[in-house]
Design a protein around this motif. Structure first.
Motif, PDB file in Angstrom:
ATOM      1  N   MET A 130       3.928 -40.925  35.230  1.00  0.00           N
ATOM      2  CA  MET A 130       2.930 -40.438  36.186  1.00  0.00           C
ATOM      3  C   MET A 130       1.574 -41.088  35.959  1.00  0.00           C
ATOM      4  O   MET A 130       0.529 -40.436  35.982  1.00  0.00           O
ATOM      5  CB  MET A 130       2.831 -38.911  36.114  1.00  0.00           C
ATOM      6  N   GLY A 131       1.564 -42.383  35.676  1.00  0.00           N
ATOM      7  CA  GLY A 131       0.333 -43.144  35.534  1.00  0.00           C
ATOM      8  C   GLY A 131      -0.333 -43.050  34.167  1.00  0.00           C
ATOM      9  O   GLY A 131      -1.374 -43.640  33.954  1.00  0.00           O
ATOM     10  N   VAL A 132       0.260 -42.301  33.230  1.00  0.00           N
ATOM     11  CA  VAL A 132      -0.310 -42.150  31.896  1.00  0.00           C
ATOM     12  C   VAL A 132       0.582 -42.884  30.895  1.00  0.00           C
ATOM     13  O   VAL A 132       1.783 -42.638  30.823  1.00  0.00           O
ATOM     14  CB  VAL A 132      -0.427 -40.659  31.502  1.00  0.00           C
ATOM     15  N   THR A 133      -0.021 -43.791  30.111  1.00  0.00           N
ATOM     16  CA  THR A 133       0.712 -44.542  29.106  1.00  0.00           C
ATOM     17  C   THR A 133       0.521 -43.867  27.754  1.00  0.00           C
ATOM     18  O   THR A 133      -0.580 -43.465  27.401  1.00  0.00           O
ATOM     19  CB  THR A 133       0.201 -45.988  29.037  1.00  0.00           C
ATOM     20  N   TYR A 134       1.609 -43.752  27.005  1.00  0.00           N
ATOM     21  CA  TYR A 134       1.547 -43.137  25.690  1.00  0.00           C
ATOM     22  C   TYR A 134       2.583 -43.785  24.777  1.00  0.00           C
ATOM     23  O   TYR A 134       3.514 -44.451  25.227  1.00  0.00           O
ATOM     24  CB  TYR A 134       1.750 -41.616  25.781  1.00  0.00           C
ATOM     25  N   LEU A 135       2.391 -43.584  23.455  1.00  0.00           N
ATOM     26  CA  LEU A 135       3.356 -44.074  22.479  1.00  0.00           C
ATOM     27  C   LEU A 135       4.529 -43.101  22.437  1.00  0.00           C
ATOM     28  O   LEU A 135       4.333 -41.889  22.365  1.00  0.00           O
ATOM     29  CB  LEU A 135       2.716 -44.172  21.088  1.00  0.00           C
ATOM     30  N   VAL A 136       5.747 -43.632  22.447  1.00  0.00           N
ATOM     31  CA  VAL A 136       6.942 -42.797  22.438  1.00  0.00           C
ATOM     32  C   VAL A 136       7.074 -42.157  21.057  1.00  0.00           C
ATOM     33  O   VAL A 136       7.054 -42.843  20.032  1.00  0.00           O
ATOM     34  CB  VAL A 136       8.199 -43.625  22.789  1.00  0.00           C
ATOM     35  N   LYS A 137       7.199 -40.823  21.017  1.00  0.00           N
ATOM     36  CA  LYS A 137       7.208 -40.086  19.755  1.00  0.00           C
ATOM     37  C   LYS A 137       8.430 -40.375  18.888  1.00  0.00           C
ATOM     38  O   LYS A 137       8.336 -40.404  17.674  1.00  0.00           O
ATOM     39  CB  LYS A 137       7.128 -38.582  20.018  1.00  0.00           C
ATOM     40  N   ASP A 138       9.584 -40.561  19.487  1.00  0.00           N
ATOM     41  CA  ASP A 138      10.818 -40.732  18.710  1.00  0.00           C
ATOM     42  C   ASP A 138      11.016 -42.146  18.170  1.00  0.00           C
ATOM     43  O   ASP A 138      11.950 -42.391  17.418  1.00  0.00           O
ATOM     44  CB  ASP A 138      12.033 -40.342  19.559  1.00  0.00           C
ATOM     45  N   LYS A 139      10.168 -43.068  18.560  1.00  0.00           N
ATOM     46  CA  LYS A 139      10.283 -44.464  18.120  1.00  0.00           C
ATOM     47  C   LYS A 139       9.242 -44.742  17.040  1.00  0.00           C
ATOM     48  O   LYS A 139       8.065 -44.420  17.202  1.00  0.00           O
ATOM     49  CB  LYS A 139      10.051 -45.422  19.294  1.00  0.00           C
ATOM     50  N   PRO A 140       9.648 -45.375  15.939  1.00  0.00           N
ATOM     51  CA  PRO A 140       8.681 -45.650  14.863  1.00  0.00           C
ATOM     52  C   PRO A 140       7.677 -46.732  15.271  1.00  0.00           C
ATOM     53  O   PRO A 140       7.966 -47.599  16.094  1.00  0.00           O
ATOM     54  CB  PRO A 140       9.566 -46.135  13.709  1.00  0.00           C
ATOM     55  N   ILE A 141       6.499 -46.654  14.673  1.00  0.00           N
ATOM     56  CA  ILE A 141       5.451 -47.647  14.896  1.00  0.00           C
ATOM     57  C   ILE A 141       5.520 -48.643  13.751  1.00  0.00           C
ATOM     58  O   ILE A 141       5.540 -48.249  12.583  1.00  0.00           O
ATOM     59  CB  ILE A 141       4.069 -46.984  14.967  1.00  0.00           C
ATOM     60  N   ASP A 142       5.563 -49.927  14.092  1.00  0.00           N
ATOM     61  CA  ASP A 142       5.664 -50.985  13.083  1.00  0.00           C
ATOM     62  C   ASP A 142       4.268 -51.386  12.631  1.00  0.00           C
ATOM     63  O   ASP A 142       3.455 -51.839  13.430  1.00  0.00           O
ATOM     64  CB  ASP A 142       6.398 -52.196  13.678  1.00  0.00           C
ATOM     65  N   PHE A 143       4.006 -51.203  11.327  1.00  0.00           N
ATOM     66  CA  PHE A 143       2.724 -51.607  10.753  1.00  0.00           C
ATOM     67  C   PHE A 143       2.892 -52.815   9.824  1.00  0.00           C
ATOM     68  O   PHE A 143       1.957 -53.196   9.147  1.00  0.00           O
ATOM     69  CB  PHE A 143       2.087 -50.445   9.978  1.00  0.00           C
ATOM     70  N   GLU A 144       4.097 -53.405   9.785  1.00  0.00           N
ATOM     71  CA  GLU A 144       4.372 -54.541   8.893  1.00  0.00           C
ATOM     72  C   GLU A 144       4.187 -55.883   9.606  1.00  0.00           C
ATOM     73  O   GLU A 144       3.470 -56.748   9.137  1.00  0.00           O
ATOM     74  CB  GLU A 144       5.800 -54.444   8.332  1.00  0.00           C
ATOM     75  N   ARG A 145       4.867 -56.073  10.721  1.00  0.00           N
ATOM     76  CA  ARG A 145       4.800 -57.333  11.466  1.00  0.00           C
ATOM     77  C   ARG A 145       3.753 -57.202  12.559  1.00  0.00           C
ATOM     78  O   ARG A 145       4.066 -56.914  13.714  1.00  0.00           O
ATOM     79  CB  ARG A 145       6.165 -57.665  12.053  1.00  0.00           C
ATOM     80  N   VAL A 146       2.498 -57.379  12.180  1.00  0.00           N
ATOM     81  CA  VAL A 146       1.385 -57.164  13.103  1.00  0.00           C
ATOM     82  C   VAL A 146       0.451 -58.368  13.116  1.00  0.00           C
ATOM     83  O   VAL A 146       0.447 -59.174  12.185  1.00  0.00           O
ATOM     84  CB  VAL A 146       0.579 -55.896  12.722  1.00  0.00           C
ATOM     85  N   LYS A 147      -0.332 -58.475  14.158  1.00  0.00           N
ATOM     86  CA  LYS A 147      -1.343 -59.530  14.274  1.00  0.00           C
ATOM     87  C   LYS A 147      -2.677 -59.080  13.702  1.00  0.00           C
ATOM     88  O   LYS A 147      -3.355 -59.840  13.034  1.00  0.00           O
ATOM     89  CB  LYS A 147      -1.592 -59.884  15.751  1.00  0.00           C
ATOM     90  N   TYR A 148      -3.066 -57.847  14.001  1.00  0.00           N
ATOM     91  CA  TYR A 148      -4.440 -57.440  13.746  1.00  0.00           C
ATOM     92  C   TYR A 148      -4.561 -56.475  12.573  1.00  0.00           C
ATOM     93  O   TYR A 148      -4.101 -55.339  12.631  1.00  0.00           O
ATOM     94  CB  TYR A 148      -5.050 -56.817  15.008  1.00  0.00           C
ATOM     95  N   LYS A 149      -5.222 -56.977  11.520  1.00  0.00           N
ATOM     96  CA  LYS A 149      -5.565 -56.162  10.365  1.00  0.00           C
ATOM     97  C   LYS A 149      -7.088 -56.166  10.273  1.00  0.00           C
ATOM     98  O   LYS A 149      -7.702 -57.213  10.126  1.00  0.00           O
ATOM     99  CB  LYS A 149      -4.941 -56.720   9.086  1.00  0.00           C
ATOM    100  N   PHE A 150      -7.671 -54.991  10.398  1.00  0.00           N
ATOM    101  CA  PHE A 150      -9.120 -54.848  10.436  1.00  0.00           C
ATOM    102  C   PHE A 150      -9.674 -54.667   9.013  1.00  0.00           C
ATOM    103  O   PHE A 150      -9.226 -53.771   8.288  1.00  0.00           O
ATOM    104  CB  PHE A 150      -9.514 -53.621  11.272  1.00  0.00           C
ATOM    105  N   ASN A 151     -10.636 -55.489   8.673  1.00  0.00           N
ATOM    106  CA  ASN A 151     -11.344 -55.361   7.408  1.00  0.00           C
ATOM    107  C   ASN A 151     -12.721 -54.786   7.679  1.00  0.00           C
ATOM    108  O   ASN A 151     -13.312 -55.016   8.732  1.00  0.00           O
ATOM    109  CB  ASN A 151     -11.457 -56.720   6.710  1.00  0.00           C
ATOM    110  N   THR A 152     -13.237 -54.033   6.710  1.00  0.00           N
ATOM    111  CA  THR A 152     -14.569 -53.455   6.883  1.00  0.00           C
ATOM    112  C   THR A 152     -15.616 -54.558   6.938  1.00  0.00           C
ATOM    113  O   THR A 152     -15.461 -55.617   6.335  1.00  0.00           O
ATOM    114  CB  THR A 152     -14.915 -52.469   5.751  1.00  0.00           C
ATOM    115  N   LYS A 153     -16.669 -54.282   7.668  1.00  0.00           N
ATOM    116  CA  LYS A 153     -17.791 -55.205   7.750  1.00  0.00           C
ATOM    117  C   LYS A 153     -19.053 -54.383   7.933  1.00  0.00           C
ATOM    118  O   LYS A 153     -18.994 -53.191   8.255  1.00  0.00           O
ATOM    119  CB  LYS A 153     -17.621 -56.225   8.866  1.00  0.00           C
ATOM    120  N   GLU A 154     -20.197 -55.010   7.746  1.00  0.00           N
ATOM    121  CA  GLU A 154     -21.467 -54.336   7.916  1.00  0.00           C
ATOM    122  C   GLU A 154     -21.725 -54.093   9.399  1.00  0.00           C
ATOM    123  O   GLU A 154     -21.514 -54.974  10.236  1.00  0.00           O
ATOM    124  CB  GLU A 154     -22.593 -55.180   7.327  1.00  0.00           C
TER     125      GLU A 154
END
Length: 158
Positions: A130-154
């Protein structure tokens, strides 16, 4: 005469009750505003090949997260928008809202894993209903094979 006195008393009680409701509303608004005060601000940056993403994240007194994110992804227009969400354990579930093109508004769900001083943008299965995008709850989120890793900065205010 009795009816007139009774009517006046009823109107007086109704007036007093509405004053109490106004006081309760003011107390609720004050509590909400207090919960939305910024407790801390942290800035992050992710760089992957020619892509750069800057994230400014505010932690609010009520535990929620707000802020803004600027995405410079090679081959597409810059996206500048707001991020809002909250942590569940070590994972931040947030919505990224931005405007693109002719005032077309988009809202994308995101999940960030906080690991040491780093935020890792996960890849998850998305579904639109119904026009709303969300992450599917029953599917795991992959945090291993990713492009973006955020490092702290000033943080730098522009």
């Amino acid at each position: 005469m009795k009816k007139l006195v009774l009517s006046c008393m009823m109107l007086s009680l109704a007036g007093l009750q509405s004053c109490k409701n106004d006081e309760k509303q003011k107390e609720t608004d004050a509590a909400k505003a207090d919960g939305e005060k910024i407790v801390s601000t942290q800035c992050y940056q992710a760089v992957y090949e020619n892509d750069v993403i800057d994230l400014k994240m505010n932690t609010l007194k009520n535990g929620k997260i707000s802020g803004n994110m600027i995405m410079n992804v090679a081959g597409s227009a810059q996206k500048n928008g707001e991020i809002a969400g909250e942590f569940h354990g070590d994972t931040l579930f947030a919505d990224y809202t931005f405007v693109e093109g002719e005032n077309k508004k988009f809202k994308n769900p995101m999940a960030f894993l906080k690991k040491d001083k780093q935020l890792i943008l996960g890849n998850g299965t998305m579904q639109t209903t119904m026009g709303v995008t969300y992450l599917v709850k029953d599917k795991p989120i992959d945090f291993e094979r990713v492009k973006y890793k955020f490092n702290t900065k000033e943080c730098v205010d522009k």
